[in-house]
Scaffold this motif. Structure first.
Motif, PDB file in Angstrom:
ATOM      1  N   ALA A 151      -4.565 -10.448  27.385  1.00  0.00           N
ATOM      2  CA  ALA A 151      -4.978 -11.687  26.699  1.00  0.00           C
ATOM      3  C   ALA A 151      -4.287 -11.881  25.346  1.00  0.00           C
ATOM      4  O   ALA A 151      -3.907 -12.992  24.991  1.00  0.00           O
ATOM      5  CB  ALA A 151      -6.495 -11.696  26.529  1.00  0.00           C
ATOM      6  N   VAL A 152      -4.123 -10.812  24.585  1.00  0.00           N
ATOM      7  CA  VAL A 152      -3.479 -10.949  23.275  1.00  0.00           C
ATOM      8  C   VAL A 152      -1.985 -11.230  23.441  1.00  0.00           C
ATOM      9  O   VAL A 152      -1.405 -12.042  22.725  1.00  0.00           O
ATOM     10  CB  VAL A 152      -3.663  -9.647  22.457  1.00  0.00           C
ATOM     11  N   ARG A 153      -1.384 -10.569  24.411  1.00  0.00           N
ATOM     12  CA  ARG A 153       0.074 -10.665  24.547  1.00  0.00           C
ATOM     13  C   ARG A 153       0.535 -11.993  25.132  1.00  0.00           C
ATOM     14  O   ARG A 153       1.558 -12.533  24.721  1.00  0.00           O
ATOM     15  CB  ARG A 153       0.577  -9.552  25.480  1.00  0.00           C
ATOM     16  N   PHE A 154      -0.205 -12.465  26.114  1.00  0.00           N
ATOM     17  CA  PHE A 154       0.257 -13.621  26.891  1.00  0.00           C
ATOM     18  C   PHE A 154       0.572 -14.854  26.014  1.00  0.00           C
ATOM     19  O   PHE A 154       1.707 -15.335  26.013  1.00  0.00           O
ATOM     20  CB  PHE A 154      -0.790 -13.905  27.979  1.00  0.00           C
ATOM     21  N   PRO A 155      -0.388 -15.350  25.207  1.00  0.00           N
ATOM     22  CA  PRO A 155      -0.042 -16.540  24.412  1.00  0.00           C
ATOM     23  C   PRO A 155       1.032 -16.264  23.357  1.00  0.00           C
ATOM     24  O   PRO A 155       1.757 -17.179  22.961  1.00  0.00           O
ATOM     25  CB  PRO A 155      -1.362 -16.942  23.749  1.00  0.00           C
ATOM     26  N   SER A 156       1.141 -15.010  22.915  1.00  0.00           N
ATOM     27  CA  SER A 156       2.196 -14.695  21.937  1.00  0.00           C
ATOM     28  C   SER A 156       3.559 -14.829  22.592  1.00  0.00           C
ATOM     29  O   SER A 156       4.498 -15.364  21.999  1.00  0.00           O
ATOM     30  CB  SER A 156       2.033 -13.282  21.389  1.00  0.00           C
ATOM     31  N   TYR A 157       3.669 -14.349  23.827  1.00  0.00           N
ATOM     32  CA  TYR A 157       4.927 -14.527  24.569  1.00  0.00           C
ATOM     33  C   TYR A 157       5.264 -16.010  24.681  1.00  0.00           C
ATOM     34  O   TYR A 157       6.395 -16.421  24.481  1.00  0.00           O
ATOM     35  CB  TYR A 157       4.791 -13.977  25.994  1.00  0.00           C
ATOM     36  N   ILE A 158       4.248 -16.792  25.038  1.00  0.00           N
ATOM     37  CA  ILE A 158       4.485 -18.234  25.241  1.00  0.00           C
ATOM     38  C   ILE A 158       4.926 -18.867  23.915  1.00  0.00           C
ATOM     39  O   ILE A 158       5.836 -19.694  23.881  1.00  0.00           O
ATOM     40  CB  ILE A 158       3.216 -18.959  25.767  1.00  0.00           C
ATOM     41  N   PHE A 159       4.275 -18.457  22.831  1.00  0.00           N
ATOM     42  CA  PHE A 159       4.654 -19.006  21.521  1.00  0.00           C
ATOM     43  C   PHE A 159       6.114 -18.655  21.193  1.00  0.00           C
ATOM     44  O   PHE A 159       6.891 -19.507  20.765  1.00  0.00           O
ATOM     45  CB  PHE A 159       3.726 -18.472  20.420  1.00  0.00           C
ATOM     46  N   LEU A 160       6.482 -17.408  21.435  1.00  0.00           N
ATOM     47  CA  LEU A 160       7.866 -16.999  21.134  1.00  0.00           C
ATOM     48  C   LEU A 160       8.849 -17.814  21.972  1.00  0.00           C
ATOM     49  O   LEU A 160       9.889 -18.251  21.477  1.00  0.00           O
ATOM     50  CB  LEU A 160       8.056 -15.497  21.377  1.00  0.00           C
ATOM     51  N   LEU A 246      -2.562 -19.372  19.642  1.00  0.00           N
ATOM     52  CA  LEU A 246      -2.646 -17.949  19.985  1.00  0.00           C
ATOM     53  C   LEU A 246      -4.080 -17.487  20.216  1.00  0.00           C
ATOM     54  O   LEU A 246      -4.474 -17.148  21.323  1.00  0.00           O
ATOM     55  CB  LEU A 246      -1.976 -17.118  18.880  1.00  0.00           C
ATOM     56  N   ASP A 247      -4.858 -17.508  19.144  1.00  0.00           N
ATOM     57  CA  ASP A 247      -6.226 -17.011  19.245  1.00  0.00           C
ATOM     58  C   ASP A 247      -7.072 -17.822  20.223  1.00  0.00           C
ATOM     59  O   ASP A 247      -7.935 -17.281  20.908  1.00  0.00           O
ATOM     60  CB  ASP A 247      -6.874 -17.078  17.858  1.00  0.00           C
ATOM     61  N   THR A 248      -6.815 -19.119  20.265  1.00  0.00           N
ATOM     62  CA  THR A 248      -7.593 -20.009  21.133  1.00  0.00           C
ATOM     63  C   THR A 248      -7.401 -19.638  22.600  1.00  0.00           C
ATOM     64  O   THR A 248      -8.363 -19.475  23.347  1.00  0.00           O
ATOM     65  CB  THR A 248      -7.148 -21.464  20.905  1.00  0.00           C
ATOM     66  N   VAL A 249      -6.128 -19.472  22.996  1.00  0.00           N
ATOM     67  CA  VAL A 249      -5.846 -19.169  24.405  1.00  0.00           C
ATOM     68  C   VAL A 249      -6.320 -17.744  24.717  1.00  0.00           C
ATOM     69  O   VAL A 249      -6.971 -17.501  25.736  1.00  0.00           O
ATOM     70  CB  VAL A 249      -4.338 -19.322  24.696  1.00  0.00           C
ATOM     71  N   TYR A 250      -5.995 -16.824  23.825  1.00  0.00           N
ATOM     72  CA  TYR A 250      -6.397 -15.424  24.022  1.00  0.00           C
ATOM     73  C   TYR A 250      -7.918 -15.331  24.233  1.00  0.00           C
ATOM     74  O   TYR A 250      -8.404 -14.660  25.156  1.00  0.00           O
ATOM     75  CB  TYR A 250      -5.925 -14.600  22.816  1.00  0.00           C
ATOM     76  N   ILE A 355      -3.234 -29.266  24.274  1.00  0.00           N
ATOM     77  CA  ILE A 355      -4.215 -29.236  25.376  1.00  0.00           C
ATOM     78  C   ILE A 355      -3.553 -29.074  26.750  1.00  0.00           C
ATOM     79  O   ILE A 355      -4.022 -28.291  27.571  1.00  0.00           O
ATOM     80  CB  ILE A 355      -5.138 -30.491  25.328  1.00  0.00           C
ATOM     81  N   HIS A 356      -2.449 -29.770  26.975  1.00  0.00           N
ATOM     82  CA  HIS A 356      -1.844 -29.696  28.319  1.00  0.00           C
ATOM     83  C   HIS A 356      -1.159 -28.348  28.532  1.00  0.00           C
ATOM     84  O   HIS A 356      -1.207 -27.787  29.628  1.00  0.00           O
ATOM     85  CB  HIS A 356      -0.873 -30.860  28.530  1.00  0.00           C
ATOM     86  N   LEU A 357      -0.553 -27.837  27.480  1.00  0.00           N
ATOM     87  CA  LEU A 357       0.031 -26.498  27.578  1.00  0.00           C
ATOM     88  C   LEU A 357      -1.090 -25.478  27.831  1.00  0.00           C
ATOM     89  O   LEU A 357      -0.993 -24.617  28.718  1.00  0.00           O
ATOM     90  CB  LEU A 357       0.790 -26.149  26.291  1.00  0.00           C
ATOM     91  N   ALA A 358      -2.163 -25.595  27.065  1.00  0.00           N
ATOM     92  CA  ALA A 358      -3.264 -24.633  27.188  1.00  0.00           C
ATOM     93  C   ALA A 358      -3.843 -24.647  28.602  1.00  0.00           C
ATOM     94  O   ALA A 358      -4.059 -23.590  29.207  1.00  0.00           O
ATOM     95  CB  ALA A 358      -4.354 -24.958  26.171  1.00  0.00           C
ATOM     96  N   LYS A 359      -4.085 -25.843  29.138  1.00  0.00           N
ATOM     97  CA  LYS A 359      -4.687 -25.905  30.476  1.00  0.00           C
ATOM     98  C   LYS A 359      -3.728 -25.344  31.534  1.00  0.00           C
ATOM     99  O   LYS A 359      -4.169 -24.725  32.496  1.00  0.00           O
ATOM    100  CB  LYS A 359      -5.091 -27.341  30.813  1.00  0.00           C
ATOM    101  N   ARG A 360      -2.441 -25.561  31.350  1.00  0.00           N
ATOM    102  CA  ARG A 360      -1.475 -24.978  32.307  1.00  0.00           C
ATOM    103  C   ARG A 360      -1.504 -23.459  32.190  1.00  0.00           C
ATOM    104  O   ARG A 360      -1.467 -22.749  33.188  1.00  0.00           O
ATOM    105  CB  ARG A 360      -0.059 -25.475  32.022  1.00  0.00           C
ATOM    106  N   GLU A 361      -1.560 -22.958  30.949  1.00  0.00           N
ATOM    107  CA  GLU A 361      -1.611 -21.497  30.765  1.00  0.00           C
ATOM    108  C   GLU A 361      -2.839 -20.932  31.465  1.00  0.00           C
ATOM    109  O   GLU A 361      -2.760 -19.943  32.192  1.00  0.00           O
ATOM    110  CB  GLU A 361      -1.647 -21.139  29.271  1.00  0.00           C
ATOM    111  N   LEU A 362      -3.995 -21.574  31.267  1.00  0.00           N
ATOM    112  CA  LEU A 362      -5.238 -21.072  31.874  1.00  0.00           C
ATOM    113  C   LEU A 362      -5.133 -21.103  33.397  1.00  0.00           C
ATOM    114  O   LEU A 362      -5.514 -20.150  34.082  1.00  0.00           O
ATOM    115  CB  LEU A 362      -6.442 -21.910  31.423  1.00  0.00           C
ATOM    116  N   ARG A 363      -4.584 -22.222  33.908  1.00  0.00           N
ATOM    117  CA  ARG A 363      -4.493 -22.350  35.372  1.00  0.00           C
ATOM    118  C   ARG A 363      -3.605 -21.252  35.953  1.00  0.00           C
ATOM    119  O   ARG A 363      -3.957 -20.591  36.931  1.00  0.00           O
ATOM    120  CB  ARG A 363      -3.946 -23.738  35.744  1.00  0.00           C
TER     121      ARG A 363
END
Ligand code: HEM
Length: 405
Positions: A151-160, A246-250, A355-363
């Protein structure tokens, strides 16, 4: 004067005073959503003596008043204290989240085109690749500690990836993020804010010389009122994408995985029909709304009979809106057929640009876990640990995972 009395201005009606620490109140027991929902039993507007990192302020406790505060930016300003500029000692306003209309509009226009559902579709492949890479690191082990290993790593990768930054700084980024969002020592938070600033400054200068993606070209080449975007405006924009996504998605994926690991019937239902995942995400976002945001009162006024003073802080715990029993029947029951209207991503001017990026990440995370593993469950004998505060999230979430044959 008694230390608590100092925290209660004379203008606050005594019956609205709640002598409590928000973080302590929300971490009582073993369910933070139930813990905070106790505030539904009191008035819709209360004054808490220790509301935000120990600072006193108003807390809105119902969906209707929280909604109203999001929309009424003339009284509830986003140009608020306690954020990055204070820590850096430099005028870096998170851009556009700490800027009120009408100026907000010009900055938001810069970001909007790059975050539409269509633009975000491009991200599906990299997001899925990144998800698979992380899962590959533990899938043969039959277990993982979901919070730190995924959970911590995934959104950080996406941000990078989003910012076209090298992955070799991932470890630094994760450390800074943790210190910034959850450091209890203010100096540790300040140190993290400054390290992030130094790195973003270097990256921003390189991108100004030679932008490498459409988003970065759009930001560094932006025009505001017919002049080039200036240093602090641009830095605020780089910074907000760091802290926003980051924190929101994690945190959100942690609660979703925790719920799926406990509700094996739901897990099986979604695995058998992945087309249900988007509607499940809406319900998960309602029930696991992780953000507590805040505003500053812009001028003296009376809000629902409560006298508010210019400069007062107003806290908006979004989970109280999305679990308000007056709006959602049996709000603590997670029912993916509910199809709720929720405000997990805020509402009004500052509604989430990601929001659209976040929902795609969650899906993609849900799909990848359900298709890779035949069963996901909490590891027996272990106790998951979470924190509350400005975002509610898991620090420790051990899972057992059976691979699909
Ligand atoms: C599940 C994940 C997410 C949740 C729950 C979430 C939640 C929110 C909320 C509640 C707000 C409004 C805050 C306020 O009005 O004070 C917001 C704004 C914002 N979010 Fe997100 N967010 C998520 C993911 C992301 C991602 C992935 C990004 C980055 C691409 C992002 C970038 C932003 C930005 C830039 C704003 C400010 C928009 C503005 O001021 O106009 N968020 N988000």
């Amino acid at each position: 004067m008694h230390p608590t009395a100092e925290r209660i201005p004379a203008t606050v009606p005594p019956e609205l005073v709640h002598e409590a620490d928000f973080d302590a109140l929300t971490s009582e027991g073993n369910d933070p959503w139930a813990a905070i929902a106790r505030l539904h039993e009191g008035p819709p507007v209360i004054w808490m003596t220790h509301a935000n990192y120990g600072r006193p302020g108003w807390v809105l406790t119902r969906q209707d008043v929280i909604n109203e505060a999001f929309i009424d930016y003339e009284h509830f300003s986003s140009e608020r204290p306690g954020m990055i500029a204070d820590m850096l000692g430099e005028p870096v306003r998170l851009n556009p989240i700490e800027i009120d209309p009408p100026r907000h509009h010009a900055y938001r226009q810069v970001l909007n085109p790059f975050f539409t559902p269509k633009a975000m579709k491009e991200f599906d492949d990299p997001v899925r690749r990144c998800c698979r890479e992380l899962i590959a690191q533990f899938k043969d082990r039959g277990e993982c500690e979901f919070a730190q290993e995924f959970a911590v790593r995934f959104p950080s990768y996406i941000f990078l990836d989003l910012m076209d930054m090298p992955r070799d700084r991932l470890g630094d980024f994760i450390g800074w993020q943790d210190q910034l969002m959850r450091g209890t020592d203010p100096m540790v938070r300040v140190g993290a804010a400054r390290s992030i600033y130094a790195y973003l400054k270097e990256h921003m200068a390189a991108q100004q010389r030679n932008p490498t993606t459409a988003l970065l070209r759009g930001m560094v080449g932006a025009e505001i009122d017919d002049r080039p975007i200036d240093y602090y405006e641009l830095m605020g924009m780089f910074y907000v994408l760091y802290v926003g996504g980051l924190d929101t998605v994690y945190s959100t994926i942690g609660w979703i995985m925790h719920h799926l690991a406990k509700d094996r019937d739901l897990q099986a239902r979604l695995r058998a029909d992945l087309s249900l995942v988007p509607q499940a995400i809406e319900e998960f976002c309602r029930a696991f709304s992780v953000v507590v945001t805040h505003r500053q009162v812009a001028k003296d006024f009376v809000f629902h009979g409560v006298p508010m003073k210019k400069g007062d802080e107003v806290n908006l715990p979004i989970m109280l809106a999305n679990r308000d029993p007056a709006v959602h029947e049996n709000p603590h029951v997670i029912d993916i057929d509910r199809k709720p209207r929720h405000i997990a991503f805020g509402t009004g001017t500052h509604n989430c640009v990601g929001i659209h990026l976040a929902k795609r990440e969650l899906r993609i995370v849900i799909e990848e876990f359900l298709t890779t593993f035949a069963d996901i469950r909490l590891k027996p004998g272990e106790t998951p640990r979470y924190h509350t505060g400005r975002t509610f999230g898991f620090d420790y979430l051990p899972l057992e995972l059976d691979q699909r044959s």
